[in-house]
Design an enzyme around this catalytic site. Structure first.
Site, PDB file in Angstrom:
ATOM      1  N   LYS A   1      21.877  -4.078   1.724  1.00 18.35           N
ATOM      2  CA  LYS A   1      22.795  -5.018   2.397  1.00 18.35           C
ATOM      3  C   LYS A   1      24.205  -4.879   1.847  1.00 18.35           C
ATOM      4  CE  LYS A   1      22.979  -9.358   0.707  1.00 18.35           C
ATOM      5  NZ  LYS A   1      24.234  -9.989   0.313  1.00 18.35           N
ATOM      6  N   ASN A   2      24.312  -4.862   0.518  1.00 16.03           N
ATOM      7  CA  ASN A   2      25.648  -4.907  -0.088  1.00 16.03           C
ATOM      8  C   ASN A   2      26.390  -3.580   0.017  1.00 16.03           C
ATOM      9  OD1 ASN A   2      25.246  -7.551  -0.602  1.00 16.03           O
ATOM     10  ND2 ASN A   2      24.872  -7.336  -2.800  1.00 16.03           N
TER      11      ASN A   2
ATOM     12  N   ARG B   1      30.985 -14.557   2.930  1.00 10.22           N
ATOM     13  CA  ARG B   1      31.996 -14.119   1.993  1.00 10.22           C
ATOM     14  C   ARG B   1      32.318 -12.631   2.119  1.00 10.22           C
ATOM     15  NH1 ARG B   1      34.739 -14.927  -2.727  1.00 10.22           N
ATOM     16  NH2 ARG B   1      34.928 -12.960  -3.814  1.00 10.22           N
TER      17      ARG B   1
ATOM     18  N   CYS C   1      30.871 -21.952  -2.320  1.00  8.70           N
ATOM     19  CA  CYS C   1      29.599 -21.248  -2.381  1.00  8.70           C
ATOM     20  C   CYS C   1      28.785 -21.798  -3.534  1.00  8.70           C
ATOM     21  CB  CYS C   1      29.864 -19.763  -2.587  1.00  8.70           C
ATOM     22  SG  CYS C   1      28.370 -18.832  -2.779  1.00  8.70           S
TER      23      CYS C   1
ATOM     24  N   ARG D   1      34.001 -18.304  -6.710  1.00 11.55           N
ATOM     25  CA  ARG D   1      34.189 -17.020  -6.029  1.00 11.55           C
ATOM     26  C   ARG D   1      35.574 -16.856  -5.395  1.00 11.55           C
ATOM     27  NH1 ARG D   1      28.774 -15.157  -3.069  1.00 11.55           N
ATOM     28  NH2 ARG D   1      29.521 -13.121  -3.681  1.00 11.55           N
ATOM     29  N   PRO D   2      36.607 -16.835  -6.243  1.00 11.76           N
ATOM     30  CA  PRO D   2      37.963 -16.668  -5.717  1.00 11.76           C
ATOM     31  C   PRO D   2      38.209 -15.256  -5.179  1.00 11.76           C
ATOM     32  CG  PRO D   2      37.967 -16.591  -8.123  1.00 11.76           C
ATOM     33  CD  PRO D   2      36.552 -16.887  -7.703  1.00 11.76           C
ATOM     34  N   ILE D   3      39.362 -15.064  -4.491  1.00 12.21           N
ATOM     35  CA  ILE D   3      39.698 -13.715  -4.002  1.00 12.21           C
ATOM     36  C   ILE D   3      41.056 -13.264  -4.562  1.00 12.21           C
ATOM     37  CG2 ILE D   3      38.292 -13.809  -1.903  1.00 12.21           C
ATOM     38  CD1 ILE D   3      40.927 -14.326  -0.341  1.00 12.21           C
TER      39      ILE D   3
ATOM     40  N   LEU E   1      41.850 -11.411  -7.035  1.00 17.43           N
ATOM     41  CA  LEU E   1      41.980  -9.989  -7.403  1.00 17.43           C
ATOM     42  C   LEU E   1      42.157  -9.112  -6.155  1.00 17.43           C
ATOM     43  CD1 LEU E   1      39.218  -9.863 -10.170  1.00 17.43           C
ATOM     44  CD2 LEU E   1      41.693  -9.759 -10.538  1.00 17.43           C
TER      45      LEU E   1
ATOM     46  N   ASP F   1      22.214 -10.309  -9.491  1.00 21.15           N
ATOM     47  CA  ASP F   1      21.386 -10.504  -8.295  1.00 21.15           C
ATOM     48  C   ASP F   1      19.885 -10.403  -8.587  1.00 21.15           C
ATOM     49  OD1 ASP F   1      23.662 -10.884  -6.830  1.00 21.15           O
ATOM     50  OD2 ASP F   1      23.703  -8.876  -5.951  1.00 21.15           O
TER      51      ASP F   1
ATOM     52  N   ARG G   1      19.102 -13.714   5.188  1.00 16.90           N
ATOM     53  CA  ARG G   1      20.431 -13.096   5.081  1.00 16.90           C
ATOM     54  C   ARG G   1      20.347 -11.766   4.351  1.00 16.90           C
ATOM     55  NH1 ARG G   1      25.198 -17.246   3.650  1.00 16.90           N
ATOM     56  NH2 ARG G   1      26.272 -15.295   4.013  1.00 16.90           N
TER      57      ARG G   1
HETATM   58  N1  EPU Z   1      36.193 -12.743  -9.067  1.00 18.58           N
HETATM   59  C1  EPU Z   1      37.415 -13.288  -9.302  1.00 18.58           C
HETATM   60  N2  EPU Z   1      38.425 -12.995  -8.450  1.00 18.58           N
HETATM   61  C2  EPU Z   1      38.261 -12.190  -7.368  1.00 18.58           C
HETATM   62  C3  EPU Z   1      36.996 -11.636  -7.130  1.00 18.58           C
HETATM   63  C4  EPU Z   1      35.972 -11.932  -8.000  1.00 18.58           C
HETATM   64  O1  EPU Z   1      37.612 -14.012 -10.281  1.00 18.58           O
HETATM   65  O2  EPU Z   1      39.225 -11.966  -6.626  1.00 18.58           O
HETATM   66  C5  EPU Z   1      35.076 -13.058  -9.987  1.00 18.58           C
HETATM   67  C6  EPU Z   1      33.931 -13.761  -9.298  1.00 18.58           C
HETATM   68  O3  EPU Z   1      34.150 -15.158  -9.212  1.00 18.58           O
HETATM   69  C7  EPU Z   1      32.768 -13.412 -10.182  1.00 18.58           C
HETATM   70  C8  EPU Z   1      33.109 -11.988 -10.623  1.00 18.58           C
HETATM   71  O4  EPU Z   1      34.525 -11.840 -10.427  1.00 18.58           O
HETATM   72  O5  EPU Z   1      32.757 -14.239 -11.309  1.00 18.58           O
HETATM   73  C9  EPU Z   1      32.403 -10.873  -9.917  1.00 18.58           C
HETATM   74  O6  EPU Z   1      32.479 -11.070  -8.519  1.00 18.58           O
HETATM   75  P1  EPU Z   1      32.543  -9.876  -7.490  1.00 18.58           P
HETATM   76  O7  EPU Z   1      33.870  -9.889  -6.817  1.00 18.58           O
HETATM   77  O8  EPU Z   1      32.104  -8.615  -8.128  1.00 18.58           O
HETATM   78  O9  EPU Z   1      31.434 -10.330  -6.428  1.00 18.58           O
HETATM   79  P2  EPU Z   1      31.475  -9.998  -4.882  1.00 18.58           P
HETATM   80  O10 EPU Z   1      32.070  -8.659  -4.702  1.00 18.58           O
HETATM   81  O11 EPU Z   1      32.035 -11.125  -4.120  1.00 18.58           O
HETATM   82  C10 EPU Z   1      29.191  -8.740  -4.732  1.00 18.58           C
HETATM   83  C11 EPU Z   1      27.874  -8.938  -4.046  1.00 18.58           C
HETATM   84  C12 EPU Z   1      27.132 -10.107  -4.681  1.00 18.58           C
HETATM   85  C13 EPU Z   1      26.933  -9.809  -6.157  1.00 18.58           C
HETATM   86  C14 EPU Z   1      28.294  -9.547  -6.830  1.00 18.58           C
HETATM   87  C15 EPU Z   1      28.172  -9.151  -8.289  1.00 18.58           C
HETATM   88  C16 EPU Z   1      28.286  -8.188  -1.781  1.00 18.58           C
HETATM   89  C17 EPU Z   1      28.389  -8.503  -0.339  1.00 18.58           C
HETATM   90  N3  EPU Z   1      28.099  -9.194  -2.626  1.00 18.58           N
HETATM   91  O12 EPU Z   1      29.920  -9.946  -4.542  1.00 18.58           O
HETATM   92  O13 EPU Z   1      25.872 -10.153  -4.031  1.00 18.58           O
HETATM   93  O14 EPU Z   1      26.303 -10.904  -6.791  1.00 18.58           O
HETATM   94  O15 EPU Z   1      28.968  -8.481  -6.129  1.00 18.58           O
HETATM   95  O16 EPU Z   1      27.392  -8.009  -8.418  1.00 18.58           O
HETATM   96  O17 EPU Z   1      28.358  -7.018  -2.156  1.00 18.58           O
HETATM   97  C18 EPU Z   1      23.898 -11.168  -3.257  1.00 18.58           C
HETATM   98  O18 EPU Z   1      23.624 -10.095  -2.685  1.00 18.58           O
HETATM   99  O19 EPU Z   1      23.056 -12.099  -3.391  1.00 18.58           O
HETATM  100  C19 EPU Z   1      25.230 -11.359  -3.802  1.00 18.58           C
HETATM  101  C20 EPU Z   1      25.723 -12.564  -4.092  1.00 18.58           C
END
Ligand code: EPU
Length: 420
Positions: free
Chosen positions: A22-23, A91, A115, A120-122, A124, A307, A399
């Site tokens: 999925k990811n 997300r 969430c 889960r901010p964006i 970065l 995960d 999902r």
């Molecule tokens: N973070 C920030 N700022 C940002 C982005 C992330 O502070 O702009 C923080 C997050 O809050 C978190 C950490 O950085 O503490 C890591 O988050 P990351 O951005 O890596 O997570 P993601 O890319 O949103 C993906 C997977 C998640 C998985 C995480 C970590 C997808 C669609 N989602 O999320 O998958 O847990 O990486 O490996 O690829 C799941 O499949 O159940 C799932 C939640």
């Protein structure tokens, strides 16, 4: 809404075919926005998140056709306005932002909703895209981005807890069409990021270093259509491996990639679960020996994945002794703990750690799924428990796990999907 009714206590035996990841599939589908030509993506799991992504791409003007496990996406004429509600719900839709900015120089993405697994901010994602020349403001609940033209830059993407997976995907996709060279430092090394880089490369992108913390991307004037096979889902494979272990069974995971599962397999072996490679498959068996408690700390790849944290906790509940499970990626990812306690689990939370006292039998009860992986943990606990467990709100599971109930039933589980 559906629920799963599980009558536990039966050892699982047989073969399970692992679906596409999925990811990996979600950002790869978004990457099809980078070209006017059709892209054919195979081994796409049939999941509600994947359907959501298809609907989001359609709402931007792309043609999206599913046929079996193949999706064909043609983003000939697209606009930056997508369906607000669809984008807000998932997300992963944040990763349309990089491709839209690169292709149209404009993007509009609704802010991801709150969430249950944390804030889960964006920030970065936005920081990286700003460094490539984009400007952002918030209007009407949307993040609105624009740029006269993206140009290559040096981008450091390390955050509070390390790299960001979808952030790396977003900046990498934007950089493929930027002018000049982009260097991403502290890039995520997850296999899903490598798979995206492979797809982008077959579209004509120039990317070096995928799978390492430094990515070098040389922007191209345009990308072309491509075909791709998505990698197997390492999180689904890990979940079924743990299902074999918690039910004292043995499963062959068809197509599971051991090379993507190093930390998971290492911890399972440390606990006493037997794992053997059989050609392209993995054979998992709970050996007759008593299992041992292991401590786990979640980390970015190649560390132990967040995960699989909830599922691993269920295995530790089977093992006499104390194990400590520490969550370092998401601050509130212990929603499964109170529900597991309803089944008789003894777990206490101290800051980022769960202290698990294993070895007590679990007994079935009604429980409520909260997020995807927490739900998977509740299903595993139901399979191991005595009596009947009803897991409500399994739309969370749908999902991210393709036909989980059917796959479990085929290897001997007594699990039914019932209306809630
Ligand atoms: N973070 C920030 N700022 C940002 C982005 C992330 O502070 O702009 C923080 C997050 O809050 C978190 C950490 O950085 O503490 C890591 O988050 P990351 O951005 O890596 O997570 P993601 O890319 O949103 C993906 C997977 C998640 C998985 C995480 C970590 C997808 C669609 N989602 O999320 O998958 O847990 O990486 O490996 O690829 C799941 O499949 O159940 C799932 C939640």
């Amino acid at each position: 809404m559906d629920a799963f009714q599980i009558r536990g206590g039966r050892a699982l035996r047989g073969e399970v075919t692992i679906s596409g990841s999925k990811n990996a599939a979600l950002p790869i589908m978004a990457a099809a926005l980078l070209t006017r030509e059709p892209c054919v993506i195979r081994r796409v799991p049939n999941l509600s998140d994947v359907q959501f992504m298809g609907d989001i791409l359609r709402s931007l003007g792309a043609k999206v056709e599913f046929s079996g496990d193949t999706v064909t996406i043609e983003a000939r004429d697209i606009q930056e306005f997508g369906d607000y509600e669809l984008i807000r719900k998932m997300r992963a839709s944040v990763c349309i932002m990089g491709p839209l900015l690169a292709r149209l120089r404009r993007a509009r993405v609704s802010l991801p909703g709150g969430c249950v697994i944390g804030a889960r901010p964006i920030d970065l994602h936005l920081k990286g895209l700003r460094m490539l020349g984009a400007k952002f403001n918030i209007r009407g609940g949307y993040v609105v981005g624009s740029t006269p033209a993206l140009s290559g830059a040096e981008v450091f993407l390390g955050g509070r807890v390390g790299p960001t997976v979808l952030g790396t995907a977003n900046i990498m996709m934007a950089a493929t069409l930027a002018q000049g060279v982009t260097i991403i430092e502290s890039a995520a090394c997850e296999p899903e990021v490598v798979d995206l880089a492979k797809f982008l490369t077959s579209m004509g992108a120039r990317i070096q270093g995928a799978g390492s913390p430094t990515l070098t991307i040389t922007g191209m004037p345009e990308l072309r259509g491509a075909e791709h096979d998505v990698i197997p889902d390492r999180i689904e494979a890990a979940t079924f491996a743990i299902a074999a272990a918690v039910t004292k069974g043995s499963l062959v995971l068809k197509g599971a990639r051991a090379d993507h599962m190093g930390a998971i397999l290492d911890k399972l072996r440390e606990a006493g679960v037997s794992i053997r490679r059989q050609g392209n498959d993995l054979a998992v068996e709970r050996s007759r020996r008593r299992l041992r408690p292991v401590d786990i700390t979640t980390q970015p790849y190649a560390g132990f994945p967040t995960d699989v944290q909830a599922q691993m906790m269920v295995l530790m509940l089977q093992v006499p002794g104390i194990s400590v499970i520490t969550e370092r990626i998401f601050e509130s990812r212990f929603m499964h703990v109170p529900e597991l306690c309803r089944l008789g689990a003894q777990i206490s939370i101290e800051g980022p750690s769960a202290i698990v006292k294993g070895g007590e039998p679990l007994s079935g009860a009604p429980v409520m799924a909260s997020d995807l992986r927490a739900s998977a943990a509740l299903v595993l606990a139901g399979l191991a428990a005595e009596g009947v467990t009803t897991v409500k709100r399994v739309y969370h599971l749908d999902r991210g796990y393709e036909r989980m109930d059917e796959k479990l039933r085929a290897v001997g589980a007594r699990i039914e999907r019932i209306p809630e």
